[in-house]
Design an enzyme around this catalytic site. Structure first.
Site, short mmCIF file in Angstrom:
data_model
loop_
_atom_site.label_atom_id
_atom_site.label_comp_id
_atom_site.label_asym_id
_atom_site.label_seq_id
_atom_site.Cartn_x
_atom_site.Cartn_y
_atom_site.Cartn_z
CG HIS A 135 -1.07 8.20 0.04
ND1 HIS A 135 -0.98 8.02 1.29
CD2 HIS A 135 -1.10 9.53 -0.46
CE1 HIS A 135 -1.33 9.53 1.71
NE2 HIS A 135 -0.27 10.11 0.68
CB SER A 143 -0.91 6.98 -8.34
OG SER A 143 -1.17 6.17 -7.22
CG ASP A 196 4.63 13.67 -0.43
OD1 ASP A 196 4.01 14.38 -0.17
OD2 ASP A 196 4.67 12.61 -1.57
CB ALA A 231 -5.46 14.04 -4.83
CB SER A 232 -4.03 9.33 -8.01
OG SER A 232 -2.67 9.84 -8.38
CD GLU A 251 -1.68 13.47 6.06
OE1 GLU A 251 -0.69 13.62 5.67
OE2 GLU A 251 -2.93 12.52 5.89
P1 13P Z 1 -1.41 9.81 -5.28
O1 13P Z 1 -1.18 7.84 -4.51
O2 13P Z 1 -3.65 9.38 -5.26
O3 13P Z 1 -1.04 9.91 -6.57
O4 13P Z 1 -1.28 10.50 -4.07
C1 13P Z 1 -0.77 10.79 -4.05
C2 13P Z 1 0.08 11.33 -2.37
O5 13P Z 1 -0.32 11.40 -1.43
C3 13P Z 1 1.47 11.74 -2.56
O6 13P Z 1 2.10 12.88 -1.10
O1 G3H Z 2 2.53 9.82 -0.86
C1 G3H Z 2 3.29 8.99 -1.49
C2 G3H Z 2 3.95 8.64 -2.59
O2 G3H Z 2 2.96 8.20 -3.58
C3 G3H Z 2 5.03 8.23 -2.59
O3 G3H Z 2 5.12 6.77 -2.52
O4 G3H Z 2 7.77 6.70 -0.49
O5 G3H Z 2 6.11 4.75 -2.78
O6 G3H Z 2 7.73 7.37 -3.29
P1 G3H Z 2 6.91 6.36 -2.13
ZN ZN Z 3 0.42 11.94 -0.19
#
Ligand code: 13P
Ligand code: G3H
Ligand code: ZN
Length: 314
Positions: A184, A262, A87, A218-219, A139
């Site tokens: 996010h 999230s 990710d 998208a949470s 992206e």
């Molecule tokens: P959220 O913070 O909305 O859960 O997004 C997660 C995300 O986009 C991880 O790449």
């Molecule tokens: O999109 C970002 C994710 O929520 C990852 O976050 O780098 O704190 O693991 P993180």
């Molecule tokens: Zn993301």
């Protein structure tokens, strides 16, 4: 190692099936044994394809050997429909490293770069990934981000629908993450009336018919978890996510991967806080981590059913 040695699949067939049958594959972030097993159990119990997402910071937290050891411990088979996805890969090297470890899908996030540089790095990653039969997400447009865990970041720019064909053509990527108003973290909207930019999504989908689109940030931010956290000593007020009806509408418009991190964090934290508050004399980590894990499992099940529409799509 090659990802097929772990019984993983890339996202190619996953996304074409999702688009033709009108569902999205949930990409749930994990960072320890509890979150990984919760997500996997939810996927298995709902017979749903799933994307296990790992950020670079989560990789660092787990360590490569422990991370891949846990993936091996799942004893997957390709019929399980599980992809392991990097990710927000921040560099060519980070993506190359993930591919070498056995990831089946990578995201190269050049969204903050000028268009030409974003194209350049995304194409370079796509060439390497495709030589290994790994799929690539990139992206266009930028999401507002987390400044810290409790504030709303404001820097964002919507994806320009006029750019998407050229970007996909020049890079050769397999899926495109777009910015249509999600962000996010847990503070996504200042009011309940804010809507995603479905007009932009419609224009993008018209430019790229049948092409896999991805929604980050998208949470849904379930308010029961926010309330439980606050009730048991937490201080997160004003946390607001994307309402489920809006996410379902996006799924009908070629969004075939929805990223969720999230919500799992909130579910886990609510479980831990609730358990510790209910048992002030308890000090067995299996009890409170188990409560966190159970919440993540229940939330993933719920989102697979009520948002992704991916139940029984394996
Ligand atoms: P959220 O913070 O909305 O859960 O997004 C997660 C995300 O986009 C991880 O790449
Ligand atoms: O999109 C970002 C994710 O929520 C990852 O976050 O780098 O704190 O693991 P993180
Ligand atoms: Zn993301």
């Amino acid at each position: 190692m090659k990802y097929t040695d772990f019984g993983l699949v890339n996202t190619k067939n996953m996304f074409s099936d999702a688009i033709s049958r009108g569902y999205a594959v949930g990409a749930f972030n994990f960072y320890n044994m509890e979150t990984l097993t919760a997500i996997m159990r939810a996927a298995r119990d709902t017979h749903s394809p799933i994307i296990l997402a790992v950020s670079e910071s989560a990789m660092k937290y787990m360590g490569d050997d422990m991370l891949m050891g846990m993936i091996g411990g799942l004893k997957l088979n390709t019929v399980d429909g599980v992809a392991l996805h990097l990710d927000h890969g921040s560099s060519f090297e980070a993506c190359a490293h993930a591919i070498e470890l056995g990831f089946s899908s990578v995201m190269i996030d050049g969204s903050k770069l000028p268009f030409d540089e974003n194209v350049k790095i995304s194409r370079r990653v796509a060439e390497l990934a495709h030589a290994n039969d790994v799929t690539v997400e990139a992206e266009l447009g930028t999401l507002a981000g987390i400044e810290d865990e409790n504030t709303f970041g404001t820097e964002s720019s919507y994806t320009n629908p006029h750019d998407v064909i050229e970007f996909v053509k020049q890079t050769g990527i397999d899926s495109l993450a777009i910015a249509i108003g999600t962000s996010h973290g847990a503070y996504k909207r200042k009011s309940d009336t804010e809507e995603l930019r479905f007009d932009i999504l419609a224009d993008i989908a018209a430019e790229l018919p049948g092409y896999p689109l991805v929604l980050h940030g998208a949470s849904n931010i379930p308010q029961n978890y926010v309330n439980e956290i606050n009730e048991f000593g937490g201080e997160i007020s004003g946390a607001r996510g994307i309402p489920a009806p809006q996410l379902r509408r996006a799924v009908e418009m070629n969004i075939c991967k929805i990223n969720v991190d999230s919500d799992s964090r909130l579910a886990f934290t609510a479980g831990v806080r609730g358990n510790l508050a209910a048992k002030p004399n308890g000090f067995n980590p299996r009890d409170y981590l188990g409560a966190g894990r159970q919440n993540v499992y229940e939330n993933c099940m719920n989102e697979i059913r009520s948002i992704m529409n991916s139940e029984n799509k394996l």
